[in-house]
Design an enzyme around this catalytic site. Sequence first.
Site, mmCIF file in Angstrom:
data_model
loop_
_atom_site.group_PDB
_atom_site.id
_atom_site.type_symbol
_atom_site.label_atom_id
_atom_site.label_comp_id
_atom_site.label_asym_id
_atom_site.label_seq_id
_atom_site.Cartn_x
_atom_site.Cartn_y
_atom_site.Cartn_z
ATOM 1 N N CYS A 387 0.841 -1.201 0.000
ATOM 2 C CA CYS A 387 0.000 0.000 0.000
ATOM 3 C C CYS A 387 0.879 1.255 0.000
ATOM 4 O O CYS A 387 1.491 1.548 -1.021
ATOM 5 C CB CYS A 387 -1.013 -0.048 1.130
ATOM 6 S SG CYS A 387 -2.500 0.873 0.709
ATOM 7 N N HIS A 513 -3.698 -5.087 0.231
ATOM 8 C CA HIS A 513 -3.128 -5.627 1.474
ATOM 9 C C HIS A 513 -3.175 -7.148 1.466
ATOM 10 O O HIS A 513 -4.127 -7.734 1.990
ATOM 11 C CB HIS A 513 -3.913 -5.112 2.676
ATOM 12 C CG HIS A 513 -3.720 -3.666 2.946
ATOM 13 N ND1 HIS A 513 -2.803 -3.193 3.854
ATOM 14 C CD2 HIS A 513 -4.317 -2.576 2.408
ATOM 15 C CE1 HIS A 513 -2.840 -1.871 3.877
ATOM 16 N NE2 HIS A 513 -3.753 -1.474 3.009
ATOM 17 N N GLU A 515 -1.639 -9.123 3.256
ATOM 18 C CA GLU A 515 -1.496 -9.687 4.610
ATOM 19 C C GLU A 515 -2.839 -10.060 5.242
ATOM 20 O O GLU A 515 -2.878 -10.873 6.152
ATOM 21 C CB GLU A 515 -0.731 -8.709 5.520
ATOM 22 C CG GLU A 515 -1.457 -7.441 5.943
ATOM 23 C CD GLU A 515 -1.338 -6.290 4.943
ATOM 24 O OE1 GLU A 515 -1.077 -6.544 3.753
ATOM 25 O OE2 GLU A 515 -1.530 -5.128 5.361
HETATM 26 N N1 GLN Z 1 -2.016 6.631 2.791
HETATM 27 C C1 GLN Z 1 -2.132 5.882 1.580
HETATM 28 C C2 GLN Z 1 -3.500 6.029 0.948
HETATM 29 O O1 GLN Z 1 -4.434 6.432 1.573
HETATM 30 C C3 GLN Z 1 -1.802 4.423 1.813
HETATM 31 C C4 GLN Z 1 -2.759 3.707 2.721
HETATM 32 C C5 GLN Z 1 -2.223 2.427 3.274
HETATM 33 O O2 GLN Z 1 -1.011 2.188 3.258
HETATM 34 N N2 GLN Z 1 -3.100 1.587 3.790
HETATM 35 O O3 GLN Z 1 -3.675 5.731 -0.211
#
Ligand code: GLN
Length: 544
Positions: A387, A513, A515
């Site tokens: 992310c 994600h 994970e």
């Molecule tokens: N801050 C980033 C976004 O909002 C990444 C979010 C995250 O890593 N879950 O896109």
Amino acid sequence: MTAADSTTKFIFVTGGVTSSLGKGIISASLAKLLQARGYTATIQKLDPYINIDPGTLNPYEHGECYVTEDGAETDLDLGHYERFLNTPTSQANNVTTGRIYQSVIDKERRGDYLGETVQVIPHITDEIKHCIKLLGEDNKYDFVITEIGGTVGDIESLPYVEAIRQLRWELGNRCVVIHLTLVPYLAAAKELKTKPTQHSVKTMQEYGVQPDILVCRTEKPLNESIRSKIALFCNVGSESVIESIDTDSIYKVPLLMREEKLDLQVLKKTKMSANCMPELHSWELFINRLENPVSKTKVALVGKYVELMDAYKSIIESLIHAGTSNECKVELKMVHSEHITPQNISALLGDVNGILVAPGFGERGIEGKIAAIEFARVKRVPFFGICLGMQCATIEFARNVLGMKEAHSIEMDPNTPHPVIDIMENQKKISLMGGTMRLGAYECKLTAQTKASDIYAKEFISERHRHRFEFNNKYLEIFEKNGMIASGFNPGSGLVEIMEVKDHPWFIGVQFHPEYKSTVAAPHPLFRSFIKAAMDFGNNQNQL
Ligand code: GLN
């Protein structure tokens, strides 16, 4: 079919004396044992705080925010439930006091209560009972295990304990209450002490709930006399006093609970057949591999909450699953992104075989993450960006390979001349914080002949999301021309899901994600492959 016709059994797990006794792991272990006997079980967490969900909470408060397939932002215990059971949970599996009140207040505004005075009892407790019974509808599950967050005796837990009292009255032996307590060892007296357990059970009794089973967290084994003493003072049979001894891995708890016959006690009390033995062969195999690794490898986790292991719970567990399936012990080096400087980077990252840059929000520690990624790219160390970690990888590439020195995400620098990470179109007008990101499972199409497609060995995958910003497709061509390619896209919107550097042993960033989907039964392919790459990197280093 209504809840009243259902035959589902409801198991409540409460905690007394202190928090952090491991209610989530005991709930997940019990569910695992019941599942291993062929029963269907689901687990629900009721959190007594007033936030609608943990999505708006700082990780310092309750650790990681776990995201379900249906896009619910939930308590991290749901991650344990999924990792143990290998079945997805949903919004219905996590309810907070905030959500209960929101729903009651919405009903009041609609006039559903027809002029009644709306009160904690019966309206709030009815809503709690409704959320519990909802999972029992249609006999979808033989067992619904409901874990009550917090500690009995707290003011905010009261309506939940009251709801349990009412449900026991309504449902009789379809309900079982398991109460977790602490049996401390006093070194000076060389004795385990039962008094805190007695007091905690007394508190439950004052609220009208007699626990059926006591699970006693302890650092020393409970002998027969301690068990009998607890049984005598707390109104339970001594076979219902279950020892929960400290252990070095949460994954051993189902086996410990099997030895203690926790599942048998539950089956006996709910009058369910216990003829089938729990089939835990693959689980035991997993534990065996976990205990007896053939090799080891060191991996850095770069993030800004390194002093708080709960903030990256699912990532850490995924690394354990991936290590185990590679018969390799993963040694984790937590590296604080704010502490990384050009001067100390070799000292901080020079001894690791893989670098994982964590998800996150906001400016803090961003430059350290970008420096760690440059180090991984240039030194050809396996790199896995999740992310924000993927977003930082594209910023690093834009700055250091494409020469766009001021490239950034508009999350950190709204005026950057090179917004390689941009706000999603449908997020632009959103000003509310809760539940407004791109959340939950989305499909992704993998590009043939890429590392991602080799790893997944599929054309279409589905992964969970939690972000507001995205790769800016205006820059895709120049990235791809220079060696960073998009290997996964959302098939509908064309949003980039995966980026990889072609000329690198293992350099992958994912917008989603992974994970959240790694379980004991199915360790995630990206994590497995990343650990394999780290092992290979380590072996190559040794040969130099
Ligand atoms: N801050 C980033 C976004 O909002 C990444 C979010 C995250 O890593 N879950 O896109």
